[in-house]
Scaffold this active site. Structure first.
Site, short mmCIF file in Angstrom:
data_model
loop_
_atom_site.label_atom_id
_atom_site.label_comp_id
_atom_site.label_asym_id
_atom_site.label_seq_id
_atom_site.Cartn_x
_atom_site.Cartn_y
_atom_site.Cartn_z
N ARG A 1 6.76 -0.58 -0.83
CA ARG A 1 7.45 -0.50 0.07
C ARG A 1 7.06 0.19 1.28
O ARG A 1 6.54 1.10 2.50
CB ARG A 1 8.47 1.32 -0.24
CG ARG A 1 7.93 1.83 -1.03
CD ARG A 1 8.59 2.70 -1.31
NE ARG A 1 8.57 3.93 -2.58
CZ ARG A 1 8.80 5.30 -2.93
NH1 ARG A 1 10.22 5.31 -2.31
NH2 ARG A 1 8.56 5.74 -3.90
N LYS B 1 5.30 4.20 4.99
CA LYS B 1 5.90 4.09 3.17
C LYS B 1 7.24 4.31 3.51
O LYS B 1 7.68 5.93 3.34
CB LYS B 1 5.26 5.52 2.55
CG LYS B 1 5.74 5.13 0.99
CD LYS B 1 4.51 6.11 -0.24
CE LYS B 1 5.07 6.44 -1.19
NZ LYS B 1 4.20 7.43 -2.28
N ASP C 1 14.67 -1.59 -2.85
CA ASP C 1 14.66 -2.14 -1.49
C ASP C 1 13.28 -1.26 -0.78
O ASP C 1 14.45 -1.28 0.75
CB ASP C 1 15.98 -0.16 -1.44
CG ASP C 1 15.61 0.80 -1.78
OD1 ASP C 1 14.10 1.43 -2.02
OD2 ASP C 1 16.42 1.44 -1.61
N GLY C 2 12.89 -1.17 -0.42
CA GLY C 2 11.26 -1.07 -0.49
C GLY C 2 11.46 0.47 0.91
O GLY C 2 10.64 0.52 2.19
N ARG D 1 1.42 7.54 6.33
CA ARG D 1 0.00 8.20 5.82
C ARG D 1 -1.73 7.74 6.35
O ARG D 1 -1.34 6.73 7.09
CB ARG D 1 -0.35 7.82 4.26
CG ARG D 1 1.41 8.25 3.68
CD ARG D 1 0.67 8.01 1.93
NE ARG D 1 0.95 6.49 1.48
CZ ARG D 1 1.16 6.03 0.28
NH1 ARG D 1 1.53 6.37 -1.00
NH2 ARG D 1 0.97 4.34 0.04
N ARG E 1 -7.00 0.58 -3.78
CA ARG E 1 -6.98 0.82 -5.41
C ARG E 1 -7.28 -0.10 -6.58
O ARG E 1 -8.02 -1.21 -5.90
CB ARG E 1 -5.02 0.76 -5.63
CG ARG E 1 -4.47 1.98 -4.28
CD ARG E 1 -3.21 0.51 -4.40
NE ARG E 1 -2.07 1.29 -3.23
CZ ARG E 1 -1.35 2.38 -3.26
NH1 ARG E 1 -1.16 2.52 -4.40
NH2 ARG E 1 -0.89 2.56 -2.33
N ASP F 1 -2.83 1.05 -10.06
CA ASP F 1 -2.57 1.20 -8.80
C ASP F 1 -2.21 2.57 -8.33
O ASP F 1 -1.83 2.32 -6.89
CB ASP F 1 -1.06 0.39 -8.99
CG ASP F 1 0.13 1.00 -10.00
OD1 ASP F 1 -0.24 0.79 -10.96
OD2 ASP F 1 1.25 1.41 -9.65
N ASN F 2 -2.66 3.40 -9.04
CA ASN F 2 -2.40 4.34 -8.02
C ASN F 2 -4.06 5.86 -7.98
O ASN F 2 -3.77 6.54 -8.08
CB ASN F 2 -1.12 5.90 -8.92
CG ASN F 2 0.04 5.51 -8.63
OD1 ASN F 2 0.10 4.38 -7.67
ND2 ASN F 2 1.06 5.80 -9.42
N ASP G 1 -1.02 8.23 -3.74
CA ASP G 1 0.67 8.13 -3.88
C ASP G 1 1.11 9.28 -4.23
O ASP G 1 1.24 9.69 -6.11
CB ASP G 1 0.30 6.89 -5.17
CG ASP G 1 0.90 5.33 -4.66
OD1 ASP G 1 0.50 5.33 -3.24
OD2 ASP G 1 0.96 4.55 -4.69
P1 AMP Z 1 5.01 3.94 -7.33
O1 AMP Z 1 5.36 3.97 -9.35
O2 AMP Z 1 5.78 4.69 -6.71
O3 AMP Z 1 3.44 3.79 -7.46
O4 AMP Z 1 5.46 2.55 -7.43
C1 AMP Z 1 5.12 1.36 -8.20
C2 AMP Z 1 5.40 0.30 -7.53
O5 AMP Z 1 7.20 0.24 -7.64
C3 AMP Z 1 3.95 -0.75 -6.33
O6 AMP Z 1 4.09 -1.13 -6.60
C4 AMP Z 1 5.94 0.19 -5.26
O7 AMP Z 1 5.11 -0.31 -4.38
C5 AMP Z 1 6.85 -0.29 -5.89
N1 AMP Z 1 7.95 0.99 -5.13
C6 AMP Z 1 8.05 1.74 -5.70
N2 AMP Z 1 9.23 1.66 -5.44
C7 AMP Z 1 9.87 1.58 -4.06
C8 AMP Z 1 10.81 0.43 -3.57
N3 AMP Z 1 11.50 2.06 -3.45
N4 AMP Z 1 11.11 0.03 -2.64
C9 AMP Z 1 10.34 -1.43 -2.99
N5 AMP Z 1 8.91 -0.65 -3.90
C10 AMP Z 1 8.90 -0.02 -4.26
MG MG Z 2 2.48 4.09 -6.47
#
Ligand code: AMP
Ligand code: MG
Length: 545
Positions: free
Chosen positions: A114, A134, A146-147, A204, A211, A285-286, A295
């Protein structure tokens, strides 16, 4: 599709320099469909326009660094750009491909699901910036989501990343917070009750959002050629001093790079421990290869000191990402990065050296920052042991007596030495206790601790000639008065959802000077009120965002 317009005030002012997309292979598939992306570091994708982008808040210094003038910020095109409705000529928006270890397990491809980078460029200060939206809509990496992003999590990221910068903690920055004018459906507590919420986009800014997972994904797929290109690109663009120091020897250059990633991560962990920040989701990834806090999700702040505290309800059982575990988790993550980088080295010795450097650096910085919190950063060599013990016992007491770490250390800086007689010192610490019974149970131990502290300070100041005022200033420079406590963010979110951004902007202004006493805003330094104990968003948060 967003509109491409050149007749906007800031179209020519930004110095674009898009090395990531220029120099690294991209996904040849232009479709915005969810898929596994092989052989590419990024996928081209444009933001999905939103109904009615409205600027809720912005950071003037970040805007200036990127190259936006104050007039640009108030131009009608500004929220259009940051809402994803407008792409300027020359910009090549993309989503990056990455993978990651989530909660200890390899999760495969994740990627910017997203987040969409609008552009990369050179700032007015000569430093590189990447502008990333973001919540700007789906990308090939969105999987089943949903992005989009909700206002509450976007506001929290905006507020906290700017506060962290002001606290002196390495972090990605936030240029702006834009309401989309569109609802987003979320099941906040994962109870099977999805509800519409206001949507928002945080813009951002960082030199790079790379990462650990950007490197892991290529190794996991056996694509060592792309791993090598990405690593050498990162060194050349983001660590140019290493390229200069090792012009001819790629192995030495890469070894120095990994060692620097380890060192920067160690410094970051020492800062998080200093200010009481809990990231909440330290998946690989964070974690940024630049050593930045990145993140902001279900993060939180240690209030009543507790090394076991995690704000993340999703991690409440295992508490993998609890406060006191963060340095160890960072090291675990660095081991995953080392494994991913192994194909770049003839043997694992340079990687082992880097990991060892993490430990050395973290111990040194943590010790120095902890000592600085009690005003004893430059204790005499024969007193350092005593200072380390004092700090350890201080935290143990705060845990037992349920003292607010931030308020306690700030109040300590205000105490005169010699201490006031009788119970004066304890009383002067003020209202930093969450449980009067626990405080009273430990009152004797607290008095004894304060006496030890005062003795060490008196001896130190007599030896070095430091004045009381200099000691106070040194302590206040590392012990913030203001931190973005979850309950404060939650109040700002409730108001912003009703269209009132006054609280948000006040908090932003106060948190821009976290080490200054701001008497008119003393209430924003107060410990978490009882009403907030069990309110979602105030002490505990889910990953729903
Ligand atoms: P996060 O836990 O926020 O670090 O996200 C982990 C993964 O989920 C990353 O690849 C994010 O891009 C993806 N992600 C989190 N929320 C969404 C969202 N609402 N739509 C699409 N991808 C998401
Ligand atoms: Mg993340």
């Amino acid at each position: 599709m967003p509109r491409y317009l050149s007749l906007v005030p800031f179209a020519a002012a930004l110095r674009l320099d898009q090395r990531f997309t220029d120099e690294l292979p991209g996904d040849p598939n232009p479709a915005n469909s969810r898929r596994q992306v092989l052989g590419a570091a990024w996928s081209p994708v444009t933001p999905t326009p939103v109904a009615a982008p409205r600027l809720l808040a912005w950071a003037p210094d970040v805007a200036a660094q990127v190259g936006f003038s104050p007039a640009d910020i108030h131009a009608p095109e500004f929220p259009q750009l940051l809402g994803g409705n407008l792409v300027l000529p020359g910009m090549r928006p993309y989503a990056a491909c990455y993978g990651g270890h989530q909660f200890g397990h390899w999760a495969g491809q994740l990627g910017d699901g997203r987040a969409i980078t609008l552009a990369e460029g050179i700032g007015t200060d000569g430093a590189r910036w990447e502008l990333q939206l973001k919540g700007a809509g789906p990308t090939p990496y969105s999987r089943t989501a949903d992005g989009r992003a909700v206002l509450r999590s976007s506001l929290r990221e905006f507020l906290c990343s700017e506060a962290m910068h002001a606290l002196g903690v390495p972090t990605t920055r936030a240029l702006a917070l834009v309401a989309t004018g569109e609802p987003v459906i979320r099941d906040i507590l994962y109870r099977g009750d999805p509800q519409p919420e206001p949507g928002a986009i945080t813009t951002r800014v960082a030199p790079s959002f790379l990462r650990f997972g950007n490197f892991e994904i290529h190794t996991a797929r056996g694509d060592h050629a792309l791993l090598e290109r990405l690593a050498d690109f990162t060194i050349a663009r983001d660590f140019p001093h290493l390229a200069a120091a090792h012009p001819a020897d790629a192995t030495a250059r890469r070894a120095a790079w990994f060692a620097e990633v380890c060192a920067r991560t160690a410094v970051l962990m020492a800062h998080w421990m200093r200010v009481g920040f809990v990231h909440g989701v330290m998946n690989t990834d964070n974690l940024s290869v630049l050593g930045l806090t990145i993140d902001y999700g279900p993060y939180g702040w240690v209030e009543a000191f507790d090394p076991h505290f995690t704000p993340n309800t999703t991690d409440a059982g295992q508490r993998r990402y609890r406060f006191g575990q963060q340095p160890a988790v960072a090291q675990w993550n660095l081991v995953r990065l080392a494994e991913a980088l192994l194909p770049l080295f003839p043997d694992d010795a340079p990687l082992a050296d880097g990991l060892a450097a993490f430990d050395t650096r973290f111990q040194a910085d943590h010790r120095r920052m902890s000592a600085a919190k009690v005003g004893l950063a430059d204790a005499a060599p024969d007193r350092q042991e005593a200072v380390t013990r004092l700090v350890r016992e201080g935290y143990a007491l705060l845990y037992e007596a349920q003292g607010d770490v931030t308020l306690f250390f700030r109040a300590l800086g205000e105490l005169p030495v010699p201490l006031p007689a009788g119970d004066g010192a304890l009383a002067a610490l003020g209202d930093c206790w969450y449980d009067d019974i626990r405080r009273d149970q430990h009152a004797d131990a607290l008095r004894a601790w304060l006496a030890q502290w005062a003795a060490l300070v008196a001896e130190h100041d007599a030896r070095t000639g430091r004045t009381a005022e200099a000691r106070r200033a040194a302590m206040h420079a590392v012990n913030p008065r203001y931190i973005p406590r979850n309950y404060l963010a939650q109040e700002a979110i409730q108001d912003a959802a009703q269209g009132d951004v006054t609280r948000l902007r006040t908090l932003q202004a106060v948190l821009a000077r976290p080490y200054d006493d701001q008497p008119a805003h003393a209430h924003l330094a107060a410990r978490r009120p009882a009403w907030a104990d069990d309110v979602p968003g105030c002490s505990m948060l889910s990953c729903s965002s």
